[in-house]
Design a protein around this motif. Structure first.
Motif, PDB file in Angstrom:
ATOM      1  N   UNK A 150      89.716  41.503  70.012  1.00 12.98           N
ATOM      2  CA  UNK A 150      90.529  42.705  69.823  1.00 12.98           C
ATOM      3  C   UNK A 150      89.701  43.823  69.197  1.00 12.98           C
ATOM      4  N   UNK A 151      88.774  43.475  68.321  1.00 13.85           N
ATOM      5  CA  UNK A 151      87.898  44.483  67.726  1.00 13.85           C
ATOM      6  C   UNK A 151      86.983  45.081  68.796  1.00 13.85           C
ATOM      7  N   UNK A 152      86.460  44.239  69.692  1.00 13.16           N
ATOM      8  CA  UNK A 152      85.620  44.737  70.784  1.00 13.16           C
ATOM      9  C   UNK A 152      86.423  45.688  71.670  1.00 13.16           C
ATOM     10  N   UNK A 153      87.662  45.314  71.976  1.00  8.85           N
ATOM     11  CA  UNK A 153      88.512  46.180  72.784  1.00  8.85           C
ATOM     12  C   UNK A 153      88.756  47.515  72.092  1.00  8.85           C
ATOM     13  N   UNK A 157      87.509  50.922  73.914  1.00 10.64           N
ATOM     14  CA  UNK A 157      88.478  51.925  74.363  1.00 10.64           C
ATOM     15  C   UNK A 157      88.296  53.232  73.592  1.00 10.64           C
ATOM     16  N   UNK A 158      88.176  53.129  72.267  1.00  9.93           N
ATOM     17  CA  UNK A 158      87.986  54.341  71.462  1.00  9.93           C
ATOM     18  C   UNK A 158      86.684  55.048  71.844  1.00  9.93           C
ATOM     19  N   UNK A 159      85.637  54.273  72.090  1.00  8.26           N
ATOM     20  CA  UNK A 159      84.367  54.871  72.487  1.00  8.26           C
ATOM     21  C   UNK A 159      84.474  55.604  73.812  1.00  8.26           C
ATOM     22  N   UNK A 161      87.258  56.882  75.165  1.00 11.75           N
ATOM     23  CA  UNK A 161      88.110  58.058  74.968  1.00 11.75           C
ATOM     24  C   UNK A 161      87.341  59.193  74.302  1.00 11.75           C
ATOM     25  N   UNK A 162      86.628  58.865  73.238  1.00  9.40           N
ATOM     26  CA  UNK A 162      85.899  59.903  72.493  1.00  9.40           C
ATOM     27  C   UNK A 162      84.749  60.473  73.312  1.00  9.40           C
ATOM     28  N   UNK A 163      84.104  59.630  74.114  1.00  5.61           N
ATOM     29  CA  UNK A 163      83.020  60.124  74.963  1.00  5.61           C
ATOM     30  C   UNK A 163      83.549  61.112  75.994  1.00  5.61           C
ATOM     31  N   UNK A 164      84.682  60.776  76.624  1.00  5.06           N
ATOM     32  CA  UNK A 164      85.262  61.677  77.622  1.00  5.06           C
ATOM     33  C   UNK A 164      85.697  62.992  76.985  1.00  5.06           C
ATOM     34  N   UNK A 165      86.351  62.896  75.834  1.00  5.61           N
ATOM     35  CA  UNK A 165      86.791  64.113  75.137  1.00  5.61           C
ATOM     36  C   UNK A 165      85.594  64.934  74.672  1.00  5.61           C
ATOM     37  N   UNK A 166      84.580  64.268  74.142  1.00  7.85           N
ATOM     38  CA  UNK A 166      83.404  64.978  73.662  1.00  7.85           C
ATOM     39  C   UNK A 166      82.658  65.699  74.777  1.00  7.85           C
ATOM     40  N   UNK A 337      89.228  47.196  80.864  1.00  4.04           N
ATOM     41  CA  UNK A 337      88.545  46.730  82.072  1.00  4.04           C
ATOM     42  C   UNK A 337      88.297  47.840  83.086  1.00  4.04           C
ATOM     43  N   UNK A 338      88.974  48.969  82.939  1.00  2.07           N
ATOM     44  CA  UNK A 338      88.725  50.113  83.827  1.00  2.07           C
ATOM     45  C   UNK A 338      87.817  51.135  83.161  1.00  2.07           C
ATOM     46  N   UNK A 339      88.109  51.470  81.904  1.00  4.94           N
ATOM     47  CA  UNK A 339      87.414  52.551  81.229  1.00  4.94           C
ATOM     48  C   UNK A 339      85.972  52.193  80.876  1.00  4.94           C
ATOM     49  N   UNK A 340      85.755  51.024  80.300  1.00  3.53           N
ATOM     50  CA  UNK A 340      84.420  50.682  79.811  1.00  3.53           C
ATOM     51  C   UNK A 340      83.416  50.483  80.950  1.00  3.53           C
ATOM     52  N   UNK A 341      83.719  49.651  81.975  1.00  3.69           N
ATOM     53  CA  UNK A 341      82.755  49.561  83.088  1.00  3.69           C
ATOM     54  C   UNK A 341      82.564  50.905  83.797  1.00  3.69           C
TER      55      UNK A 341
END
Length: 420
Positions: A150-153, A157-159, A161-166, A337-341
């Motif tokens: 859950x920590x990896x998820x 996910x946060x990474x 989201x923040x990368x796309x926003x940044x 599984x969609x965002x990270x890959x």
């Protein structure tokens, strides 16, 4: 994918033995009645003679009906999200960056809030969450593996989201970043909206099932799988199938769009490309479910051979609490599984593109290489993470099943003073 753990069959209550005072005498005792008492086997009872065991479905018919199950919540939803909604956000990155930033910030906040609620959902019932995640009730006291994943998820996910926003924020000051910011924004929206709507619509239609629900004994863990049940051959099969489907879909979308991104093509072509992505997503989901449900049947048949894959029509109200709770860990797993890959493939593609351009590669050759790279990343990560994906689904299903149990209200004991 729907990996709902079936409810444990109820063991029939033991018949009440008459007292000596009310036992009929030998003269009045009627002839013995042929009553068969079901053997107390495991967590269930013997199958009721009123219900024949389900008929096992063939591999082709089972796979075909799995695709029917995924036609609306996967294929149709992906078509609309990727072919209509995501291109509009990508266009806004270039034309209305403030609106795009606000939309992506809202997505990021919603994502963070859902992750918090998901963690609370599992931590409120940690023993069931652990048992579902590991597929083993003997490990319900060990939270380490579950919390680590859950920590990896959360970080992944946060990474993303923040990368796309940044990137969208940075593209306001560095116009050369606009193309990659558009791709990242579209990916972020597809990841969240597809997962959220898919799980919301999933209860509306079910066409297949695993197991005999009419009293056949079940394993103590129900249909939950352990990590060893999801072997490397199964993961490799899924990874290879995912890569192959994704490669064909990427090349078909590039052909449909003429090599341009969806937000630079006409809306009709974008919808066509979205439909290709939806069909690919449907096939990939059906392959995953086919492999997982076959493994479930094999594990359950250790308790009773009547637990087979079979065709089964069912529709549930998606607004019931039990179904609304699908929006927690199951959505998180799908988003990850969609965002990270996708973000990894996007980063690698952007790193490779200048070298391919400098080498004078023809656009068709470059696009084929980029499609192959995307397929390789998606296939490798999909296969490698299959066991953890299944564990996350099982965790959600086990917790919400336990949360929605309604224990019978015990009747108060009779008052001896008022007994006749």
């Amino acid at each position: 994918m729907a990996l709902t753990t079936p409810a444990t069959a109820t063991t029939p209550a033991t018949a009440t033995t008459p007292t000596a005072a009310t036992t009929p005498t030998a003269a009045t005792t009627p002839a013995a009645t042929n009553v068969t008492t079901p053997p107390p086997t495991g967590t269930g009872s013997a199958p009721s003679p009123a219900h024949a065991p389900p008929k096992e479905a063939g591999a082709l018919s089972f796979f075909a009906m799995q695709n029917v199950r995924h036609a609306i919540p996967v294929a149709a939803v992906r078509t609309v999200v990727q072919g209509v909604v995501a291109p509009e956000l990508a266009r806004a990155v270039a034309t209305h960056p403030n609106a795009a930033i606000a939309t992506q910030a809202a997505l990021t906040a919603w994502s963070a809030g859902r992750r918090i609620l998901s963690q609370r959902h599992s931590e409120a019932n940690p023993t069931k969450a652990n048992a579902g995640f590991t597929g083993d009730i003997t490990r319900e006291g060990n939270s380490l593996s579950r919390r680590a994943w859950q920590a990896v998820q959360t970080v992944g996910i946060a990474g993303g989201d923040l990368a796309a926003l940044g990137l969208t924020v940075a593209s306001r000051f560095q116009p050369e970043l606009v193309p990659v910011a558009q791709a990242a924004a579209a990916l972020q929206l597809v990841s969240h909206l597809q997962a959220q709507v898919r799980e919301g619509l999933r209860p509306l239609i079910n066409t297949v099932h695993v197991g005999n629900e009419h009293g056949a004994p079940k394993p103590a863990d129900g249909r939950n799988l352990r990590s060893q049940d999801v072997g490397w051959s199964m993961r490799g099969t899924f990874g290879a199938a995912t890569a192959g489907i994704d490669l064909l879909a990427q090349m078909a979308m590039q052909h449909t769009l003429g090599g341009a991104p969806a937000w630079q093509a006409s809306r009709g072509l974008a919808v066509g490309a979205g439909a290709i992505a939806g069909a690919a997503n449907m096939l990939t989901s059906s392959v995953e479910d086919h492999l997982v449900e076959t493994a479930q049947a094999q594990r359950m048949q250790a308790a009773d051979p009547s637990h087979v894959r079979h065709l089964h029509w069912e529709s549930k109200n998606p607004f019931k609490r039990e179904e609304l709770e699908r929006q927690f860990e199951r959505v998180d797993a799908r988003v990850f599984n969609t965002l990270v890959p996708g973000m990894i493939a996007l980063g690698l593609t952007q790193a490779m593109r200048p070298a391919m351009v400098d080498a004078g590669w023809h656009p068709d050759r470059r696009q084929s290489a980029e499609a192959g790279l995307h397929a390789a990343v998606v296939g490798l990560m999909g296969g490698a993470l299959l066991a953890l994906t299944v564990a996350a689904y099982q965790m959600n299903d086990t917790v919400r099943k336990d949360n929605n149990k309604k224990p019978a209200t015990p009747k108060p004991p009779a008052d001896p003073g008022h007994m006749v």
